[in-house]
Enzyme design. Structure first.
Site, mmCIF file in Angstrom:
data_model
loop_
_atom_site.group_PDB
_atom_site.id
_atom_site.type_symbol
_atom_site.label_atom_id
_atom_site.label_comp_id
_atom_site.label_asym_id
_atom_site.label_seq_id
_atom_site.Cartn_x
_atom_site.Cartn_y
_atom_site.Cartn_z
ATOM 1 N N HIS A 1 5.493 -8.143 -3.992
ATOM 2 C CA HIS A 1 4.111 -8.553 -3.719
ATOM 3 C C HIS A 1 3.894 -10.027 -4.079
ATOM 4 C CE1 HIS A 1 2.385 -4.515 -2.996
ATOM 5 N NE2 HIS A 1 3.384 -4.124 -3.777
ATOM 6 N N GLY B 1 0.872 -1.171 0.000
ATOM 7 C CA GLY B 1 0.000 0.000 0.000
ATOM 8 C C GLY B 1 0.903 1.212 0.000
ATOM 9 N N GLU B 2 0.476 2.270 0.625
ATOM 10 C CA GLU B 2 1.289 3.481 0.723
ATOM 11 C C GLU B 2 1.647 3.651 2.196
ATOM 12 O OE1 GLU B 2 3.338 6.717 0.660
ATOM 13 O OE2 GLU B 2 1.437 6.910 1.737
ATOM 14 N N SER B 3 2.923 3.550 2.520
ATOM 15 C CA SER B 3 3.333 3.429 3.921
ATOM 16 C C SER B 3 2.991 4.648 4.781
ATOM 17 C CB SER B 3 4.826 3.107 4.019
ATOM 18 O OG SER B 3 5.605 4.152 3.481
ATOM 19 N N ILE C 1 6.334 -3.135 -7.193
ATOM 20 C CA ILE C 1 5.534 -1.946 -7.516
ATOM 21 C C ILE C 1 5.957 -0.830 -6.566
ATOM 22 C CG2 ILE C 1 3.210 -0.970 -7.692
ATOM 23 C CD1 ILE C 1 2.185 -3.889 -8.004
ATOM 24 N N ARG C 2 6.639 0.184 -7.088
ATOM 25 C CA ARG C 2 7.178 1.274 -6.247
ATOM 26 C C ARG C 2 7.835 0.697 -5.002
ATOM 27 N NH1 ARG C 2 2.805 5.103 -4.662
ATOM 28 N NH2 ARG C 2 4.512 6.131 -3.621
ATOM 29 N N ARG D 1 12.671 3.772 0.716
ATOM 30 C CA ARG D 1 11.355 3.756 0.082
ATOM 31 C C ARG D 1 11.473 4.003 -1.431
ATOM 32 N NH1 ARG D 1 7.906 8.056 1.691
ATOM 33 N NH2 ARG D 1 6.193 6.766 0.976
ATOM 34 N N CYS E 1 6.150 -5.143 0.898
ATOM 35 C CA CYS E 1 6.271 -3.801 0.320
ATOM 36 C C CYS E 1 6.098 -2.738 1.417
ATOM 37 C CB CYS E 1 5.310 -3.628 -0.852
ATOM 38 S SG CYS E 1 5.780 -2.269 -1.950
ATOM 39 N N GLU F 1 1.603 -11.904 -3.115
ATOM 40 C CA GLU F 1 0.159 -12.153 -3.216
ATOM 41 C C GLU F 1 -0.394 -11.882 -4.614
ATOM 42 O OE1 GLU F 1 0.401 -7.741 -2.401
ATOM 43 O OE2 GLU F 1 1.589 -9.526 -1.905
#
Length: 188
Positions: free
Chosen positions: A170, A46-48, A134-135, A105, A78, A172
């Site tokens: 990821h 997600g976005e930390s 992803i990022r 990050r 992530c 998953e």
């Protein structure tokens, strides 16, 4: 066995599908009381910074720290890796500080630079593990008690310390459930 999946944002449903493919029940965790009785916790991508704000708003930091201190396995992917780190390069954002690692990050670039690759993970056998970045962050440095499990371009992307497991990618988002099975074996 019941595994909690932090469900504030990110790919929590995909983690639940991977756990179901392993034959394990999971619950979505949004409140501290939902941590009671679980045998493991997954903190998804997600976005930390957003995740940290939501964890603060729902009073989840201390209950998750306590879970980890009690030896309950926690798997961060992530953004989950970032949340478990003691240090985040150039950032003072809220974090759990449970794992003796420093992370960078967005280390592999922006969203458009996301990629997939095969990683060699000896703990999972000879077959390569497909990894979706992803990022993604990476682990810049580790304490002596952290075991590096995989690297990509000389960057640490999979590691374990005691009851903590982190992946910069990821797992998953693929059909390969070996890393989830590895995590589940940490519980037994």
């Amino acid at each position: 066995m019941v595994i909690g999946v932090l469900a504030l944002q990110g790919a929590f449903i995909e983690h639940q599908k991977s756990l179901a493919a392993c034959g394990v029940e999971s619950i979505q965790v949004r409140k501290p009381e939902q941590l009671d009785g679980i045998q493991g916790l997954i903190i998804p991508g997600g976005e930390s910074t957003t995740m940290g704000k939501l964890m603060h708003r729902f009073d989840l930091f201390e209950p998750i720290r306590e879970l980890g201190r009690r030896g309950v396995p926690i798997f961060g992917t992530c953004a989950g890796l970032i949340m478990l780190a003691k240090e985040i390069a150039g950032s003072d954002q809220p974090r759990l500080s449970l794992m003796d690692i420093e992370v960078e990050r967005n280390a592999f670039g922006r969203q458009v630079e996301s990629f997939e690759t095969d990683l060699m993970v000896p703990d999972l056998g000879e077959e390569p593990l497909r990894a979706v970045f992803i990022r993604a962050p990476y682990i810049k440095s580790t304490g002596n008690n952290v075991r590096v499990m995989a690297t990509f371009d000389d960057k640490i992307v999979l590691a374990r310390q005691d009851n903590y497991l982190v992946a910069a990618f990821h797992p998953e988002l693929t059909d390969d459930i070996r890393l989830h099975r590895y995590f589940l074996n940490m519980i037994k």
